[in-house]
Structure formats: C-alpha cells, structure tokens
Design an enzyme around this catalytic site. Sequence first.
Site, mmCIF file in Angstrom:
data_model
loop_
_atom_site.group_PDB
_atom_site.id
_atom_site.type_symbol
_atom_site.label_atom_id
_atom_site.label_comp_id
_atom_site.label_asym_id
_atom_site.label_seq_id
_atom_site.Cartn_x
_atom_site.Cartn_y
_atom_site.Cartn_z
ATOM 1 C CD GLU A 81 -16.121 -58.029 44.035
ATOM 2 O OE1 GLU A 81 -16.597 -58.343 45.146
ATOM 3 O OE2 GLU A 81 -16.395 -56.967 43.448
ATOM 4 C CG HIS A 99 -17.882 -60.292 39.152
ATOM 5 N ND1 HIS A 99 -19.022 -59.564 38.837
ATOM 6 C CD2 HIS A 99 -16.973 -59.389 39.593
ATOM 7 C CE1 HIS A 99 -18.797 -58.282 39.096
ATOM 8 N NE2 HIS A 99 -17.555 -58.143 39.543
ATOM 9 C CG HIS A 101 -16.915 -55.096 35.533
ATOM 10 N ND1 HIS A 101 -15.849 -54.368 35.996
ATOM 11 C CD2 HIS A 101 -17.417 -55.759 36.617
ATOM 12 C CE1 HIS A 101 -15.697 -54.578 37.292
ATOM 13 N NE2 HIS A 101 -16.642 -55.422 37.694
#
Length: 219
Positions: A81, A99, A101
Amino acid sequence: MILETERRAVVEHASELADLTPGRTGNLSVRGSGDDTDAGPGDAFAITPTGVPYDGFDVEDVPVVGTDGERLDGEMAPSSEVPMHSAIYRREDVGAIVHTHSPWATALAVANQPLPPIHYMIVAVGKRVPVAEYAPYGTDELAENIVTAMTEAGSTASLIENHGLVVTAPDLETALENTHHVESLARLYLESRSAGLEPQTLTDDQLETVLEKFESYGQ
C-alpha cells in the site's frame, strides 16, 4: 541509518496492529524529516514491510520510502500500500498513517456505509467517516479515491469500500488511538442497528461545541 527514530517507532507499534486486523493484513507508517535522505524535508517515511508477522522484523528491516514511491532503504520490501501512504502524505498535516481491516469498521466498508456522528468522540477524526470508492489494493487509483474521500468529508479517516479503514494523524500514537476510536464507534453503530434501534446523530452545532471543548482538553 536513515530515519532511525521513525523506523524504531514502526517496530515498537507494529504489534498493535494484531489487535486491529487479521493475519498479516494492515500496515502503518511514520513520516520522517527526510533531512538525512536524498528526498526533501518531510518527503520520506518508514513503513511496515509486506507479508511479515508484526513481530517478525527489526529496525534495519523497516523500509524507508520517498513520498514519490521510491524505495530508499531497508532490508525488506515495503507494504503493497505504498501508493496510498505516498498520496496521503501530500497533506502536510499528516505525520503517520494506520491502515487496518478491523472487523467493525470493515463491516461498514463492505456495506458502503459511512460512519455518522453518533457519538461526540467522532470529532477525533472529523464530523463523519466517509467511504472511499473501491479500487484494487496497492493501486494509484485507490490512493486517489482515499485522498478524495477524506478531503471532501474534512476527515482524517476514511473507510475503504469492500476493504477496510485508514486513519491519519500528526503522530503514530494518535493515529493508533483514533483507529481504536473509529472501530469502537463502528461497533456501537452496528450493534444499535442490529438491535432494531436507530442511533441519533449529533448536529453540526453540537459537534462544533465539542471541538471547542477539545481545544482545552488534557494536560
């Protein structure tokens, strides 16, 4: 060693991702001064390596990348990323990016549902958390979608459609703390909805009052 302080911060805090995201997914980065690299001041960052357990790397392994995406140092390859982090660091107020999930925030993301202002703590990241339009991970398109979503919403965080969550802050500790805030608020919102309740949202005036009070909060 270039950006040694920032690389140590990545190693120190990477394990905190384990509580927020499954497996080896997710990443974080810290902007460095860039003064000891070929990049200009503020134009380099340390980022978690790709596909490695959060406790599976040392300081010298941590990749250093320029905001132009060029790899500058580090024994391991950087997160896939990098385009997202590089694009977000165009904002001069951003010093760190997380970042994840994380399950509750990602539950909203897969439903393409922004997080409304159901609790005053949302002002830690803005007045709402938008959803960035889906694009394949690791692409310039996704990076631009995220920057656009945050800019249009005036938020330092964004859900990513069918993907996850990204949170920015001036420093890594604040970025991680605010990631937990968003995950907690996403859970409150979804559990209220699951119980058949309709969460009430705060008005702009109410949120502005909270922001004013936050200016004098803490020691």
